[in-house]
Design a protein around this motif. Structure first.
Motif, PDB file in Angstrom:
ATOM      1  N   LEU A  21      34.039  41.613  35.947  1.00  0.00           N
ATOM      2  CA  LEU A  21      34.465  42.441  34.825  1.00  0.00           C
ATOM      3  C   LEU A  21      34.005  43.872  35.060  1.00  0.00           C
ATOM      4  O   LEU A  21      32.933  44.094  35.617  1.00  0.00           O
ATOM      5  N   ILE A  22      34.835  44.808  34.645  1.00  0.00           N
ATOM      6  CA  ILE A  22      34.466  46.221  34.801  1.00  0.00           C
ATOM      7  C   ILE A  22      34.697  46.953  33.484  1.00  0.00           C
ATOM      8  O   ILE A  22      35.743  46.778  32.842  1.00  0.00           O
ATOM      9  N   ILE A  23      33.710  47.748  33.094  1.00  0.00           N
ATOM     10  CA  ILE A  23      33.851  48.615  31.918  1.00  0.00           C
ATOM     11  C   ILE A  23      33.970  50.055  32.399  1.00  0.00           C
ATOM     12  O   ILE A  23      33.220  50.493  33.268  1.00  0.00           O
ATOM     13  N   GLN A  82      36.179  43.967  50.051  1.00  0.00           N
ATOM     14  CA  GLN A  82      37.581  44.293  49.760  1.00  0.00           C
ATOM     15  C   GLN A  82      37.935  43.968  48.322  1.00  0.00           C
ATOM     16  O   GLN A  82      38.718  44.663  47.687  1.00  0.00           O
ATOM     17  N   MET A  83      37.351  42.888  47.815  1.00  0.00           N
ATOM     18  CA  MET A  83      37.614  42.519  46.427  1.00  0.00           C
ATOM     19  C   MET A  83      37.101  43.605  45.487  1.00  0.00           C
ATOM     20  O   MET A  83      37.831  44.085  44.616  1.00  0.00           O
ATOM     21  N   ILE A  84      35.844  44.011  45.696  1.00  0.00           N
ATOM     22  CA  ILE A  84      35.265  45.053  44.841  1.00  0.00           C
ATOM     23  C   ILE A  84      36.124  46.309  44.897  1.00  0.00           C
ATOM     24  O   ILE A  84      36.478  46.898  43.882  1.00  0.00           O
ATOM     25  N   SER A  85      36.506  46.681  46.121  1.00  0.00           N
ATOM     26  CA  SER A  85      37.221  47.944  46.231  1.00  0.00           C
ATOM     27  C   SER A  85      38.619  47.845  45.616  1.00  0.00           C
ATOM     28  O   SER A  85      39.089  48.787  44.987  1.00  0.00           O
ATOM     29  N   MET A  86      39.262  46.689  45.736  1.00  0.00           N
ATOM     30  CA  MET A  86      40.588  46.571  45.104  1.00  0.00           C
ATOM     31  C   MET A  86      40.490  46.582  43.586  1.00  0.00           C
ATOM     32  O   MET A  86      41.318  47.181  42.906  1.00  0.00           O
ATOM     33  N   PHE A  87      39.483  45.919  43.054  1.00  0.00           N
ATOM     34  CA  PHE A  87      39.310  45.948  41.600  1.00  0.00           C
ATOM     35  C   PHE A  87      39.098  47.385  41.114  1.00  0.00           C
ATOM     36  O   PHE A  87      39.698  47.819  40.136  1.00  0.00           O
ATOM     37  N   ILE A  88      38.258  48.126  41.831  1.00  0.00           N
ATOM     38  CA  ILE A  88      37.971  49.497  41.394  1.00  0.00           C
ATOM     39  C   ILE A  88      39.209  50.376  41.524  1.00  0.00           C
ATOM     40  O   ILE A  88      39.554  51.122  40.619  1.00  0.00           O
ATOM     41  N   ARG A  89      39.895  50.228  42.671  1.00  0.00           N
ATOM     42  CA  ARG A  89      41.059  51.094  42.875  1.00  0.00           C
ATOM     43  C   ARG A  89      42.204  50.779  41.910  1.00  0.00           C
ATOM     44  O   ARG A  89      43.064  51.607  41.679  1.00  0.00           O
TER      45      ARG A  89
END
Ligand SMILES: Nc1ncnc2c1ncn2[C@@H]1O[C@H](COP(=O)(O)OP(=O)(O)O)[C@@H](O)[C@H]1O
Ligand SMILES: [Mg+2]
Length: 342
Positions: A21-23, A82-89
Motif C-alpha cells: 500500500l502507498i499513501i 521492479q515491483m516497488i518501482s512499478m508501483f511508484i511509477r
C-alpha cells in the motif's frame, strides 16, 4: 527547506508480504497484491499487483508469478525492486508530472527481514529517485496506525497477522521491548484449507479458491454467533480427475485452521511471558491490539481473548493500519525520528 523542495514528493509505503500500500498526499493511491508476473523467456516483468494476481495459478510454462516477499523475506531481489518501482511509477498523481520528482519516503518492512534485505529495499527505493529513504518496522507502524501513543512510558501489545508472518510486539517509549515474528499467518491458513480439502474431500483446489473460502467462511472458533452460510467450493476430484463441487461449512474450516491458530496462540503466550512485569501490568489494563488482514478471521479475537484472558481490539480497517501509521510517520519525520531504523 531547500530551494528545490517543491520538486520533492512524499510517499509512505507498506511493503507487505501479501499487499503493498502507498499513501501520497494523505490518500491511499496504491493497494495491490505484492505479486509480479514474469515472462520466463526473457525474464521481463509483464505485470504487477492486481493484474499479476489474476494470473496466479493460471500460468503456462512461459509465465511465472512470484510473490517476492512471501515468507517475510525477500525471495527475489530483482523482482521486488521492479515491483516497488512499478508501483511508484504508476501512482496517478506522480505519473502526470513532467519529470520524475525526487522522493522522500518512509517504507515499512516485515520485521523478519535481514540487514542485507533492508539494504536492498533501501537501494531499490533510491534507484526510483528516493532522495531520503527511511525504514520502519511493521509492528511500530501498526501501533502508530492504530492510534497508540507509542512514546509514552506505557506498554502496548500489537499482533499483526499478515500474509507471510504474524508479528507480535510489545512497544513502549518508542521502542520494541520484545517481539516475535512467526511464519504462521494468512498464507498458512490458505494452505491449511487446501490440505484439508485434499485429505478430507479428495478435492484439489487452487490457492485463490482457498483464499476465497477463508475470507468467506473462515473461522477460528468452533461456534460462531453469526455463522456464515455454507459455501460451494469447486476444484478437481482427485479420484476421478473430473471437476467437482462440494458444500463446506465454517465448522470444517475451523477444523482445518485449528492447528495453525494454536501456534499463534502459543507465540502470543510466549511473548507475554517475556514481557517485563511493569509493561505486563499496562497490557493487563489496556488489552491487546490486532492488525493485518488475518485479524479479520472470524472468531480469532474472541479466541485470543479467551486464551490470554485479556481484552482484544481489532484495529479499524486492519488491512490499512500499517500504511496509516507509516503515513503518520512520514508527515512527522522529526517527531518520529527515534522509531526509524538506523
Ligand atoms: N476477511 C478476512 N479473513 C481472513 N483473512 C483475511 C481477510 N481479508 C484478508 N485476509 C488475509 O490477510 C492476508 C493479507 O493481510 P495483509 O495485512 O495485507 O498482509 P501483509 O501485511 O503481509 O501484506 C492474506 O493472507 C489474506 O488472505
Ligand atoms: Mg502488513
Amino acid at each position: 527547506m531547500g530551494f528545490f523542495d517543491f520538486l520533492t514528493e512524499e510517499i509512505a509505503i507498506d511493503l507487505g508480504t501479501a499487499n503493498t500500500l502507498i499513501i501520497h498526499n494523505d490518500k491511499v493511491v496504491v493497494d495491490s497484491p505484492s505479486i509480479v508476473a514474469i515472462d520466463r523467456t526473457n525474464n521481463k516483468i509483464i505485470a504487477v499487483g492486481q493484474e499479476a494476481n489474476q494470473m496466479q495459478g493460471k500460468t503456462h510454462e512461459n509465465i511465472k508469478t512470484i510473490r517476492p516477499l512471501k515468507d517475510g523475506v525477500i525471495a527475489d531481489f530483482n523482482a521486488s525492486e521492479q515491483m516497488i518501482s512499478m508501483f511508484i511509477r504508476n501512482i496517478p498523481s506522480l505519473k502526470k508530472r513532467f519529470f520524475t520528482p525526487s522522493l522522500r519516503m518512509v517504507i515499512c518492512i516485515p520485521s523478519g527481514i535481514t540487514e542485507v534485505e533492508m539494504r536492498a529495499v533501501r537501494e531499490s527505493a533510491e534507484r526510483v529517485n528516493g532522495k531520503e529513504v527511511y525504514l520502519i518496522h511493521e509492528p511500530m507502524a501498526a501501533a502508530i496506525g492504530i492510534g497508540i501513543d507509542i512514546m509514552q512510558p506505557k506498554g502496548n501489545m500489537i499482533i499483526d497477522i499478515g500474509g507471510g508472518t504474524t508479528e507480535i510486539a510489545v512497544i513502549a517509549l518508542s521502542g520494541i521491548v520484545c517481539d516475535k515474528s512467526v511464519k504462521i499467518a494468512g498464507d498458512v491458513f490458505t494452505n491449511d484449507i487446501i490440505y484439508y480439502m485434499r485429505t478430507q474431500h479428495n478435492l484439489f483446489i487452487g490457492e485463490r479458491t482457498a483464499e476465497r473460502v477463508k475470507i468467506s467462511i473462515g473461522s477460528a472458533a468452533e461456534e460462531l454467533e453469526n455463522p456464515p452460510d455454507d459455501m460451494s467450493v469447486q476444484g478437481r476430484d482427485l479420484l476421478t480427475g473430473k471437476p467437482k463441487e462440494i458444500m463446506i461449512s465454517y465448522r470444517e474450516i475451523h477444523k482445518a485452521l485449528d492447528k495453525s491458530i494454536i501456534r499463534i496462540e502459543d507465540s502470543v503466550m510466549e511473548t507475554l511471558a517475556q514481557t517485563p512485569p511493569e509493561l505486563a501490568a499496562d497490557i493487563y489494563n489496556t488489552g491487546v491490539y490486532l492488525a493485518g488482514g488475518g485479524s479479520m478471521l472470524r472468531g480469532l479475537d474472541k479466541r485470543l481473548s479467551q486464551k490470554t484472558e485479556l481484552p482484544i481490539f481489532i484495529a479499524e480497517d486492519p488491512l490499512r493500519a500499517v500504511v496509516r501509521g507509516t503515513g503518520t510517520v512520514l508527515k512527522n519525520i522529526e517527531r518520529y525520528k527515534s522509531v526509524l531504523i538506523k
